[in-house]
Design a protein around this motif. Structure first.
Motif, PDB file in Angstrom:
ATOM      1  N   PHE C 265      -5.421   5.187  -1.145  1.00 27.58           N
ATOM      2  CA  PHE C 265      -4.516   4.290  -1.855  1.00 27.58           C
ATOM      3  C   PHE C 265      -3.176   4.962  -2.155  1.00 27.58           C
ATOM      4  CE2 PHE C 265      -8.296   1.696  -2.675  1.00 27.58           C
ATOM      5  CZ  PHE C 265      -7.765   0.456  -2.356  1.00 27.58           C
ATOM      6  N   PHE C 272       5.714   3.792   1.160  1.00 30.79           N
ATOM      7  CA  PHE C 272       6.667   2.845   0.587  1.00 30.79           C
ATOM      8  C   PHE C 272       7.789   3.594  -0.118  1.00 30.79           C
ATOM      9  CE2 PHE C 272       8.009   0.818  -3.381  1.00 30.79           C
ATOM     10  CZ  PHE C 272       8.686  -0.276  -2.869  1.00 30.79           C
ATOM     11  N   PHE C 273       7.413   4.629  -0.861  1.00 29.38           N
ATOM     12  CA  PHE C 273       8.405   5.331  -1.660  1.00 29.38           C
ATOM     13  C   PHE C 273       9.476   5.984  -0.806  1.00 29.38           C
ATOM     14  CE2 PHE C 273       9.750   6.850  -5.682  1.00 29.38           C
ATOM     15  CZ  PHE C 273       9.117   5.989  -6.545  1.00 29.38           C
ATOM     16  N   ALA C 275      10.397   5.105   2.225  1.00 31.67           N
ATOM     17  CA  ALA C 275      11.211   4.049   2.829  1.00 31.67           C
ATOM     18  C   ALA C 275      12.159   3.460   1.788  1.00 31.67           C
ATOM     19  CB  ALA C 275      10.306   2.958   3.401  1.00 31.67           C
ATOM     20  N   ILE C 316       6.901  -1.138   9.523  1.00 29.70           N
ATOM     21  CA  ILE C 316       6.510  -0.577   8.226  1.00 29.70           C
ATOM     22  C   ILE C 316       5.494  -1.497   7.541  1.00 29.70           C
ATOM     23  CG2 ILE C 316       8.356  -1.542   6.744  1.00 29.70           C
ATOM     24  CD1 ILE C 316       8.275   1.216   5.337  1.00 29.70           C
ATOM     25  N   SER C 317       5.679  -2.818   7.693  1.00 30.26           N
ATOM     26  CA  SER C 317       4.711  -3.731   7.089  1.00 30.26           C
ATOM     27  C   SER C 317       3.337  -3.523   7.723  1.00 30.26           C
ATOM     28  CB  SER C 317       5.150  -5.175   7.280  1.00 30.26           C
ATOM     29  OG  SER C 317       6.405  -5.369   6.687  1.00 30.26           O
ATOM     30  N   MET C 320       1.804  -0.363   6.384  1.00 24.90           N
ATOM     31  CA  MET C 320       1.338  -0.561   5.004  1.00 24.90           C
ATOM     32  C   MET C 320       0.079  -1.427   4.978  1.00 24.90           C
ATOM     33  SD  MET C 320       3.564   0.805   2.769  1.00 24.90           S
ATOM     34  CE  MET C 320       3.459  -0.209   1.321  1.00 24.90           C
ATOM     35  N   ILE C 321       0.098  -2.519   5.737  1.00 25.54           N
ATOM     36  CA  ILE C 321      -1.069  -3.407   5.750  1.00 25.54           C
ATOM     37  C   ILE C 321      -2.291  -2.638   6.241  1.00 25.54           C
ATOM     38  CG2 ILE C 321      -2.094  -5.424   6.879  1.00 25.54           C
ATOM     39  CD1 ILE C 321       0.725  -6.675   6.867  1.00 25.54           C
ATOM     40  N   ASN C 324      -3.561  -0.134   3.732  1.00 27.30           N
ATOM     41  CA  ASN C 324      -4.200  -0.842   2.618  1.00 27.30           C
ATOM     42  C   ASN C 324      -5.568  -1.400   3.013  1.00 27.30           C
ATOM     43  OD1 ASN C 324      -2.722  -0.720   0.184  1.00 27.30           O
ATOM     44  ND2 ASN C 324      -1.124  -1.997   1.077  1.00 27.30           N
ATOM     45  N   MET C 325      -5.644  -1.940   4.232  1.00 29.98           N
ATOM     46  CA  MET C 325      -6.924  -2.517   4.679  1.00 29.98           C
ATOM     47  C   MET C 325      -7.981  -1.433   4.823  1.00 29.98           C
ATOM     48  SD  MET C 325      -6.566  -5.918   5.485  1.00 29.98           S
ATOM     49  CE  MET C 325      -7.402  -6.389   6.965  1.00 29.98           C
ATOM     50  N   ASP C 328      -9.044  -0.429   1.366  1.00 27.19           N
ATOM     51  CA  ASP C 328      -9.962  -1.437   0.808  1.00 27.19           C
ATOM     52  C   ASP C 328     -11.347  -1.308   1.424  1.00 27.19           C
ATOM     53  OD1 ASP C 328      -8.361  -2.641  -1.028  1.00 27.19           O
ATOM     54  OD2 ASP C 328      -7.663  -4.238   0.310  1.00 27.19           O
ATOM     55  N   LYS C 337     -21.465   1.664  -6.460  1.00 27.56           N
ATOM     56  CA  LYS C 337     -21.857   0.446  -7.145  1.00 27.56           C
ATOM     57  C   LYS C 337     -22.191  -0.656  -6.149  1.00 27.56           C
ATOM     58  CE  LYS C 337     -18.518  -0.125 -10.132  1.00 27.56           C
ATOM     59  NZ  LYS C 337     -17.655  -0.784 -11.087  1.00 27.56           N
TER      60      LYS C 337
END
Lengths: 309, 347, 340
Positions: C265, C272-273, C275, C316-317, C320-321, C324-325, C328, C337
């Motif tokens: 994460f 992002f930072f 960029a 960049i998107s 990032m995606i 993130n995926m 996750d 858990k």
């Protein structure tokens, strides 16, 4: 409760004092003169300026002066604008920033919560997947990319909203959406997780066993319990808004603190940088305090225990 | 006596990643007016699933009532709409859960949690509902009910919370009360108090109780009749005396033998060997056969039907077949029975 | 009745295989095997991993494919839109070298400028090859990703582990330091660092080193404190195991999941930072290419040459995606858990 509050406020002041000192000394060791047009000034002019701002005083004296003024709410005088107080500059640009930030957090958390609740209640349906998709995009697409695309497609191509500046409510739409995407995505993910967990808890089963309807269960029993932990992400979200506001204000030409801050960095206007840094830090600490207090208001277990969990 | 609830050939499955888990595989029983029926069995035997099904509280996303009927007041609860079911839950049938620490909404005042079903089902005004709620709180033995009414769950002890849960369940004078291990999570002294309270309230309100437990001591204390569940089926059902003094199913023998008593400290406690059946792939024959010292070839081939022992007593074991060899219950069972009798006489 | 038909011999005692009943039907998987099975089931995470792999390869290979360097200027070839051989003939793809004027006229920029060469992703206002610059910028983003991960795993984990494990006065001091550092918004630290040094990759690296590990240190400390008092650690201690052994045998394996999830994460927010800083002019400076500077440059000419912003924005998107995926997916897979 009062004791807890005093304790927290004292801690807050200490943190801010440390940050102020840290910022001050960091600024002192930065190379270069604070005057962007230094080469155009004659030596006499320069020495007059340096004298005026007390830049040749010993560092401890400067530090003491700065701190004393700080207590009076005086953040010093800007270098880039002659004789304009930093406090005045900040207050002047505070309005647009606060409006934009406030709108974004309201809009973002409101729709984020709705999206999260709906996704949790309709878990593993297309509603849930759509919400997940929006959240991943919102978290992943950088705000400046999103702002640029909004500006180009909605502002320029479709012409629905003004492309830039800050002259009335219609000017707020695009920047607010751009800035709200991240809080929206974060809140919706968080609410979804919490809501799913709450919906599986024993007291929800008991509410069902009491004959409560789906609506009563979701909104009277589950939502409040699911929202309590969401308050904890509000702090980081407000911080992300500060970051976001820098680019959003730059892109949409909004005369706010973020834009002012970026400008000040480019011309080495130390007092403004320090003032803004302190403002950011102060806001940050304040938000954390508010979040803690809010937690107490909304969660009876903490309210009556009178302290932290 | 009048039958208040009839469960006929209930089959329930859960759909999991691994496949279909047949949690309940043909359960039949009746509940009579005013009686207490105890359902006993080890974890995973399906006792909780059965009762959750009566209330239709099983998660809709992954569970399914395959076949069967749950007849209550002329209606089949298994086929009722959600809306109609809401009118029955809390009003006609209500439920007490195992863990009082988690079954109350932490952010809602106790009072509100009690008046909620009263307002909903009995259409009382808020003030009338509050009066009724305070009466019930008093009835379940909560001191200062007016003060307690305005408090939150975290201000109550575990035993007090369970009293509140009971108060909620009884708020609308239900015809059936389902108690899912209501004393398991409580201290032993509190357990006794709660059991006494339930027995006492049953007399006052004249409700039928389905009492789920794995504690035969509790069963002996509260139940009129007992249903023993194993592997998603009822393997033996009868009156308390029949189950304790004339048990027929080897699993019931095992349960009774493994029950600790006051005298049991000088011997090793009996444990039923093996593990519960895998209901993802239920066995062809008797689910208990692999753990049954008396297992016969037929047990591995065919599921036993319910054999009648008396008008009130049935058991599903091939040992009751006329062709089966006569088998005596193990000596441990006899010893327990003697102890029960002594205790009874002692009382 | 049916049961009458049963043969007598069926009522003889059955041979029970006692070993069979004790057999465990589910194959036992260790933590990592189980986690990997879960990740594999998550199609989004797998696709994302593949995309990250492709982007990484392109970031390494891409800058050398076109024969142009990232800083080489050719003013005659400026602002050319993307044109790719073969694909230029597919009418709905934007790779035909056509541009649209404000009045709606479509013209071919390559024909107009008499350019024979193919610029796959076009050129910028100085005639630099955007394909090369794009992958150069992606390199920067991936370097930042790697750096952020390393900082998190090294500084964050060690700091948090020491603070939590040693406890007492050391823990107290270390926690005060963290409180002061985290009292200052990350943004401010990073910006101050970039002014202190010259803007560029070095200052971003240092800024990340100062702030990047705080969350990880906190999480690790909390975990260590929790684990330290678990019975099995107490048991190991009672049995005389050394601290080093306790850390390596008991704490680290239990911390691994938390570390991985947290690192994953951290990566997108670090990307992002960088960029973001480059976009507002505090990060990499031209002619150096970063996705942030490319977007900033493209943004200025967005209305005339939208491709100059859209291509780096897409990359960049996508990065990032995908991160993130994957994050996750790993969280879902590694969170104990979630195990049943």
């Amino acid at each position: 409760m009062a004791k807890y509050l005093t304790q927290r406020i004292i801690y807050m002041v200490v943190t801010l004092f440390l940050i102020a000192s840290f910022t001050f000394f960091l600024m002192k060791i930065i190379p270069g003169t604070p005057f962007s047009n230094a080469d155009k000034l004659s030596d006499t002019q320069l020495s007059i300026m340096i004298d005026k701002y007390g830049l040749d005083d010993p560092v401890p004296v400067q530090y003491a002066n700065y701190m004393m003024n700080l207590l009076k709410g005086d953040l010093g005088v800007s270098f880039q604008f002659n004789n304009v107080g930093v406090t005045d500059i900040i207050i002047k640009s505070l309005g647009p920033s606060a409006t934009l930030g406030g709108l974004a957090i309201l809009f973002g958390t409101f729709f984020g919560v709705i999206l999260g609740v709906v996704a949790a209640l309709k878990q593993n349906t297309w509603v849930d997947y759509t919400s997940t998709f929006i959240a991943v995009l919102g978290k992943s697409i950088p705000s400046f990319v999103f702002a640029g695309l909004l500006q180009y497609y909605i502002g320029v191509k479709l012409g629905w909203f003004p492309v830039a500046f800050w002259r009335g409510p219609e000017y707020m739409v695009l920047p607010t959406i751009a800035l709200a995407m991240f809080p929206l995505a974060t809140a919706s993910r968080f609410v979804r997780t919490e809501m799913i967990e709450v919906m599986e808890s024993d007291y929800i089963t008991l509410a069902k066993a009491k004959g409560a309807s789906w609506f009563e269960i979701a909104f009277k029993h589950a939502l409040r319990n699911a929202l309590i932990p969401v308050i904890t992400v509000l702090g980081p979200l407000v911080v992300s808004l500060m970051t976001g506001s820098l680019v959003i204000e730059k892109i949409f030409g909004i005369p706010g603190i973020g834009e002012q801050f970026v400008k000040s960095i480019q011309v080495n206007d130390y007092p403004v940088i320090m003032g803004t840094t302190l403002l950011f830090a102060g806001l940050f600490v304040l938000v954390i305090l508010i979040v803690d207090l809010l937690y107490g208001v909304i969660d009876p277990r903490i309210r009556l225990a009178g302290g932290k969990k | 006596m009048e039958k208040i609830l009839e469960v006929k050939d209930l089959h329930i499955s859960f759909h999991t990643f691994g496949g279909e888990v047949q949690a309940i595989r043909g359960v039949n029983f009746d509940l009579l007016k005013g009686e207490t029926l105890a359902i006993v069995g080890e974890s995973g035997s399906g006792k909780s699933v059965t009762t959750k099904a009566l209330m239709r509280l099983l998660p809709e996303s992954n569970s399914e009532i395959k076949t069967g009927e749950i007849l209550f007041g002329g209606k089949d609860l298994a086929k009722l709409s959600d809306k109609a079911m809401q009118k029955i839950r809390g009003k006609e049938i209500s439920m007490i859960f195992q863990d009082p620490m988690t079954s109350l909404n932490p952010t809602m005042k106790i009072g509100k949690q009690i008046i909620e079903p009263i307002i909903k089902h009995q259409k009382l005004s808020k003030s009338a509902a509050k009066k009724r709620a305070i009466e019930i709180l008093d009835l379940v033995g909560i001191p200062n009910p007016e003060v307690r009414f305005e408090q939150y769950p975290h201000q109550f002890s575990g035993g007090m919370r369970q009293r509140v849960v009971i108060a909620i369940a009884l708020a609308c004078n239900p015809k059936v009360l389902i108690a899912d291990e209501p004393t398991t999570a409580l201290d032993v002294t509190i357990q006794a108090q709660i059991l006494e309270l339930m027995k006492d309230l049953q007399k006052k309100i004249d409700t039928s109780i389905i009492f789920i437990t794995h504690d035969l001591g509790v069963v002996a204390n509260v139940a009129d009749r007992v249903a023993v569940m194993y592997g998603g089926k009822i393997v033996e059902i009868g009156t308390v005396d029949e189950i304790f003094y004339n048990p027929q199913h080897p699993y019931t023998w095992g349960l009774i033998s493994s029950m600790p008593t006051l005298d049991s400290d000088d011997e090793e406690l009996y444990a039923i060997p093996g593990t519960p059946p895998d209901l993802l792939h239920p066995p062809k024959g008797d689910a208990f056969a692999p753990r049954n010292a008396y297992a016969m070839k037929i047990d591995l081939e065919k599921q036993p039907p319910m054999f009648k022992v008396s008008d009130t007593h049935y058991a599903a074991t091939w040992l009751l077949h006329p062709d089966a060899p006569k088998v005596e219950p193990p000596p441990a069972v006899k010893r327990r029975q003697r102890e029960f009798l002594e205790m009874k006489e002692g009382n | 009745m049916e049961q009458e038909k049963i043969a007598k011999e069926m009522f003889s005692p059955a041979q029970l295989d006692s070993a069979k009943s004790e057999e465990i039907s589910k194959p036992s998987l260790n933590y990592w095997q189980d986690a990997w099975l879960r990740v594999k089931k998550n199609k989004g995470a797998i696709v994302s991993l593949v995309i990250i792999a492709i982007l990484t390869i392109m970031a390494l290979v891409g800058p050398h494919l076109t024969g142009h360097t990232y800083e080489e200027q050719n003013l005659q070839h400026n602002n050319l839109p993307p044109r790719i051989p073969v694909l230029e003939n597919v009418s709905w793809l934007p790779f035909d070298g056509n541009l649209t004027r404000k009045n709606g006229d479509v013209y071919n920029a390559y024909e107009q400028k008499n350019v024979e060469e193919y610029y796959w992703f076009g050129t910028d206002s100085l005639g630099r090859d955007l394909f090369t610059r794009l992958w150069k910028g992606t390199q920067v983003s991936l370097y930042i990703a790697f750096l952020a991960a390393a900082i998190d795993m090294i500084i964050g984990v060690i700091y948090g582990a020491i603070s939590g494990f040693v406890g007492g006065r050391t823990d107290n001091i270390m926690q005060r330091v963290i409180e002061i550092l985290s009292g200052i918004p990350n943004l401010v630290v990073v910006i101050l660092m970039t002014i202190l040094l010259d803007p560029g990759i070095l200052s971003i690296t240092l800024a990340l080193t100062i702030t990047g590990w705080i969350t990880m240190a906190r999480v690790i400390r909390a975990q260590v404190l929790k684990l330290k008092n678990q019975e099995y650690v107490l048991a190991a201690r009672t049995l005389g195991l050394s601290n080093g052994k306790i850390i390596s045998k008991h704490l680290v394996p239990n911390l691994a999941g938390v570390i991985i999830i947290n690192t994953m994460f951290t990566i997108p927010s670090a990307i992002f930072f960088e960029a973001f800083l480059s976009f507002i002019g505090l990060g990499l400076q031209p002619p150096d290419a970063s996705l942030g500077t490319l977007i900033d440059e493209g943004f200025k000419v967005l209305q005339l040459y939208p491709y100059q912003m859209i291509i780096p924005a897409t990359v960049i998107s996508l990065i990032m995606i995908c991160f993130n995926m994957v994050a996750d997916g790993l969280r879902d897979a590694l969170d104990p858990k979630m195990r049943d």
